[in-house]
Design an enzyme around this catalytic site. Structure first.
Site, PDB file in Angstrom:
ATOM      1  N   TYR A 297       0.841  -1.194   0.000  1.00 42.81           N
ATOM      2  CA  TYR A 297       0.000   0.000   0.000  1.00 42.81           C
ATOM      3  C   TYR A 297       0.877   1.244   0.000  1.00 42.81           C
ATOM      4  CZ  TYR A 297      -4.333   2.542   1.041  1.00 42.81           C
ATOM      5  OH  TYR A 297      -5.445   3.367   0.982  1.00 42.81           O
ATOM      6  N   TYR A 347      -5.994   5.402  -7.179  1.00 39.84           N
ATOM      7  CA  TYR A 347      -6.181   5.256  -5.731  1.00 39.84           C
ATOM      8  C   TYR A 347      -7.618   4.840  -5.456  1.00 39.84           C
ATOM      9  CZ  TYR A 347      -6.670   6.460  -0.803  1.00 39.84           C
ATOM     10  OH  TYR A 347      -6.920   6.409   0.536  1.00 39.84           O
TER      11      TYR A 347
END
Length: 395
Positions: A297, A347
């Site tokens: 991430y 995102y």
């Protein structure tokens, strides 16, 4: 038989689907959710009428009942929600896999859909719900008065400490960004397709919250991504090689505060990530040496370095050298974020990263490593409450 034994490798991700990743989708978040779910079901060749479960985020604005109505799903036997935004990225898959492996549901869909660029932008400051006077938002009273209003500002605090302690530099963070954009440039689905950057570009980009520059920060994207989870047995009869869920874990560490756990002895460490790592290795029977690729991430570049250390791929303070030695390249020891990550592709709170993990297992990534990929680590955000997955090939 233990819970771990009954859970590991008994469920699989059998379908993935997404909308385009854009800066202005021109349609509602509800529609984005429905489009991504239909795409994932088509990929798995499973009918809409067979869906009987959803696992989502508390931040998802498109309720399971709304999507079920819109798509004509007749019944839902299972539905759950996970908090903490990107930190919970992998946890809905955990919930789905637990439901499927225990027989509570047969076809569970995970989706995340939002207009995070054309709608409310996280980087613009605290969202409207931040001003609700409840315990969930209490921590903002301790950070907002000091100028820590956005995720970038909150994580810059940790990054500064990491630099001071281990000698990391802005260029070390920049190399993460350059690598992600290199991968995105080769990914037709990525917003930054065909647009790589250099380390000089990174160093020339403006500071958002020192030491974080613009090119250290993930994108703000519009779009939707969905995943279809079924039993491993059923997945073997579907069109694509199954991505078995070998491990799936969540973690809250000591003195945990959302993105601002500044009251720990060492704020540059993330014990919640270490907790998830220990669970994943125990559940899967694997360790860092058996992981062939990773999707880490990357809301902000320093967190990629810290995760490499917490998951045991290198020692404390050594991630910058692990990266510099080429280990994260497509042909390296641990190819990382081969889709371009949230820095380069889009995102969506990490759900698109899980989809890339599936593609790596299938062998269909646009930056597929030449070596065989048997096990992929996928992680959620840090240093919020954390989550992670190990996806494995069915071999």
């Amino acid at each position: 038989m233990s819970v771990t034994q009954t859970f590991s490798r008994r469920a699989a991700i059998a379908g993935i689907g997404a909308t385009e990743f854009s800066k202005d989708s021109g349609r509602s978040e509800w529609r984005l959710a429905c489009e991504s779910v239909l795409a994932a079901l088509a990929d798995a060749q499973i009918g809409v009428e067979e869906v009987d479960g959803f696992a989502l985020f508390t931040m998802e604005t498109n309720p399971e009942i709304a999507v079920a109505r819109a798509l004509g799903i007749p019944e839902l036997k299972f539905f759950s929600r996970i908090p903490h935004g990107g930190g919970g990225a992998c946890a809905p898959v955990q919930q789905a896999a637990l439901a499927v492996s225990s027989g509570v549901a047969d076809v569970v869909v995970v989706y995340r859909a939002f207009n995070e660029r054309s709608g409310h932008r996280f980087g613009a400051g605290p969202p409207p719900f931040a001003y609700v006077q409840n315990t969930d938002q209490e921590y903002r009273n301790w950070i907002n008065p000091y100028g820590l209003l956005t995720p970038a500002q909150q994580e810059a605090f940790l990054a500064q400490r990491y630099m001071a302690k281990y000698g990391a530099t802005s260029e070390d963070f920049g190399r993460v960004s350059v690598l992600s954009r290199k991968h995105a440039a080769n990914n037709p689905l990525a917003w930054f397709h065909g647009r790589p950057i250099t380390l000089e570009d990174h160093q020339a980009s403006k500071f958002i919250a020192e030491p974080l520059r613009l090119l250290d920060c993930c994108q703000e994207s519009d779009g939707g991504q969905a995943l279809v989870i079924v039993s491993a047995e059923r997945a073997r009869d579907l069109p694509h090689p199954p991505a078995l869920v070998s491990g799936a874990a969540q973690g809250v560490g000591p003195q945990q505060i959302s993105m601002s756990s500044y009251y720990r002895p060492d704020i540059d460490e993330m014990p919640e990530v270490g907790l998830v790592a220990r669970q994943l290795w125990q559940q899967s029977g694997l360790g860092p040496a058996e992981i062939d690729a990773a999707v880490l991430y990357d809301a902000f570049t320093p967190m990629v370095l810290l995760q490499l250390e917490e998951y045991g791929f290198c020692g404390r303070g050594e991630a910058k050298d692990f990266l510099l030695d080429g280990n994260l390249e497509v042909d390296g020891r641990l190819p990382v974020n081969t889709h371009g990550g949230q820095l380069g592709e889009g995102y969506l709170h990490g759900i698109n990263g899980i989809a890339e993990g599936v593609r790596l297992i299938r062998g269909t990534s646009t930056n597929q490593p030449a070596k065989a990929i048997d096990n992929v680590l996928v992680t959620g955000g840090s240093p919020v409450p954390h989550s992670g997955l190990v996806l494995s090939a069915d071999r």
